[in-house]
Design a protein around this motif. Sequence first.
Motif, PDB file in Angstrom:
ATOM      1  N   LYS A  85       1.012  -1.080  -0.056  1.00 18.59           N
ATOM      2  CA  LYS A  85      -0.054  -0.116  -0.099  1.00 18.59           C
ATOM      3  C   LYS A  85       0.993   1.238  -0.049  1.00 18.59           C
ATOM      4  O   LYS A  85       1.868   1.270   0.825  1.00 18.59           O
ATOM      5  CB  LYS A  85      -0.848  -0.013   1.185  1.00 18.59           C
ATOM      6  N   ARG A  86       0.790   2.094  -0.734  1.00 15.98           N
ATOM      7  CA  ARG A  86       1.681   3.328  -1.475  1.00 15.98           C
ATOM      8  C   ARG A  86       1.421   4.216  -0.061  1.00 15.98           C
ATOM      9  O   ARG A  86       0.396   4.516   0.560  1.00 15.98           O
ATOM     10  CB  ARG A  86       0.993   3.878  -2.604  1.00 15.98           C
ATOM     11  N   ARG A  87       2.489   4.638   0.620  1.00 14.60           N
ATOM     12  CA  ARG A  87       2.709   5.717   1.510  1.00 14.60           C
ATOM     13  C   ARG A  87       2.045   5.393   2.993  1.00 14.60           C
ATOM     14  O   ARG A  87       1.844   6.057   3.770  1.00 14.60           O
ATOM     15  CB  ARG A  87       1.908   7.078   1.274  1.00 14.60           C
ATOM     16  N   LYS A  88       1.927   4.158   3.131  1.00 17.99           N
ATOM     17  CA  LYS A  88       1.468   3.509   4.454  1.00 17.99           C
ATOM     18  C   LYS A  88       2.344   2.721   5.065  1.00 17.99           C
ATOM     19  O   LYS A  88       1.976   2.256   6.208  1.00 17.99           O
ATOM     20  CB  LYS A  88       0.068   2.774   4.243  1.00 17.99           C
TER      21      LYS A  88
END
Length: 142
Positions: free
Chosen positions: A78-81
Amino acid sequence: MYAIVEIAGHQFKVSKDLKVYVNRLTCEEGSKITFDKVLLLDENGTITLGAPAIEGASVGARVLQHLKGDKVIIFKKKRRKGYKKRNGHRQYLTQIVIEGILTSAPKKAASKKEAVKVVVTEEVAVPKVKKAPKAKKEASKE
């Protein structure tokens, strides 16, 4: 001559002396096995369809070995998480060799449940028919 047969929940197109990898079977290596669920049979251009299977037809095979398939990597992110998940899987397989396709002619094809024979011959081109134009409706203003 070839047949389409259902083996371990999957359909395979098989012919004599063909090696096939199928889902793991519960047989010993070197043992012989027969598959009775033959869905389609082709004998030199004569195609026999089953509804759902052809009665009296079977495919004989011999188990060569049990093995594991190539590793499949599953990667989730999950991007940026900051969430990354990596997982792998190897499928258990059985390698079999088809020794022969056994057939017996169907007695009668009187009902839909029994086998139906279809003979494939030359394809005939059917000319297209043009439709007649629709009559236009006149709009009346009042």
